[in-house]
Write an enzyme that holds these catalytic residues in place. Sequence first.
Site, PDB file in Angstrom:
ATOM      1  N   GLY A  79       0.761  -1.237   0.000  1.00 51.90           N
ATOM      2  CA  GLY A  79       0.000   0.000   0.000  1.00 51.90           C
ATOM      3  C   GLY A  79       0.793   1.289   0.000  1.00 51.90           C
ATOM      4  N   TRP A  81       2.459   2.890  -2.454  1.00 52.45           N
ATOM      5  CA  TRP A  81       2.128   3.771  -3.577  1.00 52.45           C
ATOM      6  C   TRP A  81       0.736   4.364  -3.404  1.00 52.45           C
ATOM      7  CZ3 TRP A  81       4.040   2.550  -9.176  1.00 52.45           C
ATOM      8  CH2 TRP A  81       5.450   2.554  -9.181  1.00 52.45           C
ATOM      9  N   ASP A 102      -5.615  -5.665  -5.678  1.00 50.90           N
ATOM     10  CA  ASP A 102      -4.568  -6.683  -5.559  1.00 50.90           C
ATOM     11  C   ASP A 102      -5.267  -8.026  -5.406  1.00 50.90           C
ATOM     12  OD1 ASP A 102      -2.235  -8.306  -4.696  1.00 50.90           O
ATOM     13  OD2 ASP A 102      -1.274  -6.364  -4.406  1.00 50.90           O
ATOM     14  N   ASP A 118      -8.418  -9.257  -9.396  1.00 53.41           N
ATOM     15  CA  ASP A 118      -7.375  -9.528 -10.382  1.00 53.41           C
ATOM     16  C   ASP A 118      -7.612  -8.617 -11.578  1.00 53.41           C
ATOM     17  OD1 ASP A 118      -5.599 -10.521 -12.261  1.00 53.41           O
ATOM     18  OD2 ASP A 118      -6.079 -12.627 -11.879  1.00 53.41           O
ATOM     19  N   ASP A 142       3.316  -1.306  -9.710  1.00 53.09           N
ATOM     20  CA  ASP A 142       4.619  -1.684  -9.160  1.00 53.09           C
ATOM     21  C   ASP A 142       4.690  -3.204  -9.028  1.00 53.09           C
ATOM     22  OD1 ASP A 142       7.171  -1.015  -8.226  1.00 53.09           O
ATOM     23  OD2 ASP A 142       6.545  -1.063  -6.139  1.00 53.09           O
ATOM     24  N   LYS A 182       6.611  -0.861 -13.379  1.00 52.58           N
ATOM     25  CA  LYS A 182       7.947  -1.423 -13.161  1.00 52.58           C
ATOM     26  C   LYS A 182       8.283  -2.424 -14.252  1.00 52.58           C
ATOM     27  CE  LYS A 182       8.571  -3.895  -9.398  1.00 52.58           C
ATOM     28  NZ  LYS A 182       8.812  -4.048  -7.949  1.00 52.58           N
TER      29      LYS A 182
END
Length: 231
Positions: A79, A81, A102, A118, A142, A182
């Site tokens: 959590g 970000w 998540d 998802d 991320d 990322k």
Amino acid sequence: MKASKGSGGRELKTRVKTGKNRSLSSKLWLERQLNDPYVARAKREGFRSRAVYKLAEIDDKAKFLKPGARVVDLGAAPGGWSQLAAQRVRAIDGKGRVVAIDILDMDPVPGVDFMVLDFLDPAAPDILKERLGGGADVVLSDMAANATGHRKTDHLKIVALVEAAAVFAAEVLKPGGAFLAKVLQGGTEGDLLAMLKRDFATVKHVKPAASRQDSAELYVLATGFRGGNAS
């Protein structure tokens, strides 16, 4: 474990002993965490992970987390970000909105609407737009695929994950929106970059100072989403 001091009284690195139930790799990871200034800073400032400083540095330069913006945080746990995004878009004050998802549960974050979901679920884009009250201004990711230890395989896995996130972003972003994800350094992200350059006005790689220099980690930042012209 113990922290030793030099002859001048200066604090040296904390050393961790390898116990019966601790592997060498676990020892090195723990040692690195205990001596990481960003980990210490995150604890001191009340953030959930050191990763928050990567996002902060990137946004300080690109300024996409604007007050009033609607943000989607993919793979949000633990959590960090989401915390920073909520502060910068002023979601806590009711100005912006942050929806975090998540596949793992996550403790509540002030100003953040969290769901166990998802993003690959075909219904996810519509669910998120409904929770946001419209399209998103920013999509953050991320996420990292579970590592195998084989560098090329891990690179391919994370590129595939980022490609899926980019497709998702194209479904939920408003024109002019931004996508930050990322990736890992490697030579096989050509298709990903081609996709992003087709859909966004500007695409670039960034490596913030908070990203460990010995890591292959990079971030790709795409801004100026073309909206209806994107695939």
